[in-house]
Design a protein around this motif. Sequence first.
Motif, PDB file in Angstrom:
ATOM      1  N   LEU A 109      11.046  -6.263   9.301  1.00 16.45           N
ATOM      2  CA  LEU A 109      12.471  -7.146   9.942  1.00 16.45           C
ATOM      3  C   LEU A 109      13.280  -6.337   9.990  1.00 16.45           C
ATOM      4  CD1 LEU A 109      13.076  -8.958   5.996  1.00 16.45           C
ATOM      5  CD2 LEU A 109      12.271 -10.357   8.971  1.00 16.45           C
ATOM      6  N   LYS A 110      13.182  -4.965   9.884  1.00 19.08           N
ATOM      7  CA  LYS A 110      14.128  -3.932  11.068  1.00 19.08           C
ATOM      8  C   LYS A 110      13.300  -3.365  11.847  1.00 19.08           C
ATOM      9  CE  LYS A 110      18.557  -4.079   8.585  1.00 19.08           C
ATOM     10  NZ  LYS A 110      19.318  -4.841   9.307  1.00 19.08           N
ATOM     11  N   GLN A 111      11.852  -3.336  11.443  1.00 16.92           N
ATOM     12  CA  GLN A 111      11.241  -2.661  12.647  1.00 16.92           C
ATOM     13  C   GLN A 111      11.528  -1.102  12.463  1.00 16.92           C
ATOM     14  OE1 GLN A 111      11.837  -5.053  16.701  1.00 16.92           O
ATOM     15  NE2 GLN A 111       9.670  -5.199  15.761  1.00 16.92           N
ATOM     16  N   GLU A 112      11.669  -0.704  11.524  1.00 20.33           N
ATOM     17  CA  GLU A 112      11.397   1.284  10.886  1.00 20.33           C
ATOM     18  C   GLU A 112      10.488   1.552  10.629  1.00 20.33           C
ATOM     19  OE1 GLU A 112      14.409   2.609  12.258  1.00 20.33           O
ATOM     20  OE2 GLU A 112      15.957   1.245  12.043  1.00 20.33           O
ATOM     21  N   TRP A 113       9.572   2.277  11.669  1.00 20.57           N
ATOM     22  CA  TRP A 113       8.095   2.595  11.025  1.00 20.57           C
ATOM     23  C   TRP A 113       8.497   3.988  10.039  1.00 20.57           C
ATOM     24  CZ3 TRP A 113       3.772  -0.028  12.065  1.00 20.57           C
ATOM     25  CH2 TRP A 113       3.642  -1.118  12.517  1.00 20.57           C
ATOM     26  N   PRO A 114       9.192   4.501  10.073  1.00 20.58           N
ATOM     27  CA  PRO A 114       8.988   5.402   9.272  1.00 20.58           C
ATOM     28  C   PRO A 114       9.299   4.253   7.273  1.00 20.58           C
ATOM     29  CG  PRO A 114      10.935   6.690  10.737  1.00 20.58           C
ATOM     30  CD  PRO A 114      10.425   4.955  11.349  1.00 20.58           C
ATOM     31  N   ILE A 115       9.624   3.306   7.607  1.00 22.56           N
ATOM     32  CA  ILE A 115       9.907   2.418   6.060  1.00 22.56           C
ATOM     33  C   ILE A 115       8.687   1.882   6.028  1.00 22.56           C
ATOM     34  CG2 ILE A 115      11.323   1.275   4.416  1.00 22.56           C
ATOM     35  CD1 ILE A 115      13.673   1.584   6.322  1.00 22.56           C
ATOM     36  N   ILE A 116       7.994   1.576   7.077  1.00 22.92           N
ATOM     37  CA  ILE A 116       6.973   0.233   7.236  1.00 22.92           C
ATOM     38  C   ILE A 116       5.820   1.233   6.303  1.00 22.92           C
ATOM     39  CG2 ILE A 116       5.342  -0.858   8.381  1.00 22.92           C
ATOM     40  CD1 ILE A 116       7.924  -1.914   9.812  1.00 22.92           C
ATOM     41  N   LEU A 117       5.781   2.598   7.340  1.00 25.91           N
ATOM     42  CA  LEU A 117       4.441   3.245   7.277  1.00 25.91           C
ATOM     43  C   LEU A 117       5.005   4.300   5.430  1.00 25.91           C
ATOM     44  CD1 LEU A 117       4.085   5.258  10.295  1.00 25.91           C
ATOM     45  CD2 LEU A 117       2.430   3.899   9.190  1.00 25.91           C
ATOM     46  N   THR A 118       5.815   4.559   5.504  1.00 30.11           N
ATOM     47  CA  THR A 118       5.667   4.779   3.797  1.00 30.11           C
ATOM     48  C   THR A 118       5.136   3.974   2.713  1.00 30.11           C
ATOM     49  OG1 THR A 118       7.225   6.114   4.744  1.00 30.11           O
ATOM     50  CG2 THR A 118       7.613   6.365   1.669  1.00 30.11           C
ATOM     51  N   ASN A 119       6.273   2.554   3.032  1.00 30.52           N
ATOM     52  CA  ASN A 119       6.202   2.160   1.575  1.00 30.52           C
ATOM     53  C   ASN A 119       4.945   1.216   1.618  1.00 30.52           C
ATOM     54  OD1 ASN A 119       8.604   2.207   0.388  1.00 30.52           O
ATOM     55  ND2 ASN A 119       9.234   2.075   2.227  1.00 30.52           N
ATOM     56  N   SER A 120       4.311   1.024   2.821  1.00 33.26           N
ATOM     57  CA  SER A 120       2.795  -0.038   2.691  1.00 33.26           C
ATOM     58  C   SER A 120       1.685   1.251   2.186  1.00 33.26           C
ATOM     59  CB  SER A 120       2.500  -0.320   4.120  1.00 33.26           C
ATOM     60  OG  SER A 120       2.759   0.283   4.641  1.00 33.26           O
ATOM     61  N   ILE A 121       1.976   2.814   2.386  1.00 33.77           N
ATOM     62  CA  ILE A 121       1.032   3.353   1.477  1.00 33.77           C
ATOM     63  C   ILE A 121       1.141   3.585  -0.096  1.00 33.77           C
ATOM     64  CG2 ILE A 121       0.554   5.865   1.608  1.00 33.77           C
ATOM     65  CD1 ILE A 121       0.917   6.080   4.303  1.00 33.77           C
ATOM     66  N   CYS A 122       2.239   4.124   0.046  1.00 33.41           N
ATOM     67  CA  CYS A 122       2.835   3.618  -1.289  1.00 33.41           C
ATOM     68  C   CYS A 122       2.563   2.361  -2.074  1.00 33.41           C
ATOM     69  CB  CYS A 122       4.485   3.630  -1.489  1.00 33.41           C
ATOM     70  SG  CYS A 122       4.305   5.657  -1.314  1.00 33.41           S
ATOM     71  N   PHE A 123       2.038   0.921  -1.483  1.00 28.92           N
ATOM     72  CA  PHE A 123       2.786  -0.451  -2.404  1.00 28.92           C
ATOM     73  C   PHE A 123       1.144  -0.533  -1.930  1.00 28.92           C
ATOM     74  CE2 PHE A 123       0.900  -4.434  -1.722  1.00 28.92           C
ATOM     75  CZ  PHE A 123       1.488  -5.243  -2.352  1.00 28.92           C
ATOM     76  N   PHE A 124      -0.479  -0.396  -1.454  1.00 31.20           N
ATOM     77  CA  PHE A 124      -1.880  -0.270  -1.959  1.00 31.20           C
ATOM     78  C   PHE A 124      -2.005   0.573  -2.888  1.00 31.20           C
ATOM     79  CE2 PHE A 124      -1.444  -1.888   2.708  1.00 31.20           C
ATOM     80  CZ  PHE A 124      -2.621  -3.551   2.048  1.00 31.20           C
ATOM     81  N   LEU A 125      -1.638   2.597  -2.892  1.00 28.59           N
ATOM     82  CA  LEU A 125      -1.746   2.780  -4.001  1.00 28.59           C
ATOM     83  C   LEU A 125      -1.051   2.549  -5.474  1.00 28.59           C
ATOM     84  CD1 LEU A 125      -1.027   6.356  -2.034  1.00 28.59           C
ATOM     85  CD2 LEU A 125      -2.686   5.860  -2.502  1.00 28.59           C
ATOM     86  N   SER A 126       0.198   2.156  -5.239  1.00 26.77           N
ATOM     87  CA  SER A 126       0.440   2.044  -6.715  1.00 26.77           C
ATOM     88  C   SER A 126       0.155   0.441  -7.233  1.00 26.77           C
ATOM     89  CB  SER A 126       2.116   1.762  -6.716  1.00 26.77           C
ATOM     90  OG  SER A 126       2.462   0.502  -5.538  1.00 26.77           O
ATOM     91  N   GLY A 127      -0.284  -0.396  -6.301  1.00 23.84           N
ATOM     92  CA  GLY A 127      -1.078  -2.065  -6.725  1.00 23.84           C
ATOM     93  C   GLY A 127      -2.566  -1.392  -6.965  1.00 23.84           C
ATOM     94  N   PHE A 128      -2.890  -0.165  -6.578  1.00 22.94           N
ATOM     95  CA  PHE A 128      -4.241   0.042  -7.172  1.00 22.94           C
ATOM     96  C   PHE A 128      -4.291   0.252  -8.644  1.00 22.94           C
ATOM     97  CE2 PHE A 128      -7.932   2.416  -7.688  1.00 22.94           C
ATOM     98  CZ  PHE A 128      -9.522   1.874  -7.423  1.00 22.94           C
TER      99      PHE A 128
END
Lengths: 83, 83
Positions: free
Chosen positions: A56-75
């Motif tokens: 929503l904010k179009q902030e790439w550092p936030i998108i990258l970090t959290n989507s990587i961590c989302f997939f890892l923790s989701g798994f």
Amino acid sequence: MDTTLIVGYLASACSVTSFVPQVWKVLKTGDTAAISARMYTLTVVGFALWSAFGILKQEWPIILTNSICFFLSGFILIKKLWT
Amino acid sequence: MDTTLIVGYLASACSVTSFVPQVWKVLKTGDTAAISARMYTLTVVGFALWSAFGILKQEWPIILTNSICFFLSGFILIKKLWT
């Protein structure tokens, strides 16, 4: 690249680097006994919401970090709930 | 309040809520044996950098979450290194 973005990417690198070894240990050993499913659900939902916030904010550092961590923790959460 | 900010505060609540019990356990038992000082240093530096990123961007959900987590994790790291 401006200062803010550099700070953001450094922050992102620290977060991912400090999170990955723990994830790696669980993936390697398959041992999820020490993980609280309830707490981990919050963690996964948190990463999903931070990713949404970043998009929503179009902030790439936030998108990258959290989507990587989302997939890892989701798994790991799926592994925890299904085994 | 706009949607982005609501998503940000929800994300913030999840992050803090999932982090606090672990911190609380360490504070209560004083047991930091399982904590890797090197990894935790990265965690603390990461929270500090995210707080700086939030301040530079003037994003309150980021500032609040990461400064709370910075002080909590910083306290644990000091405990780990000094005992």
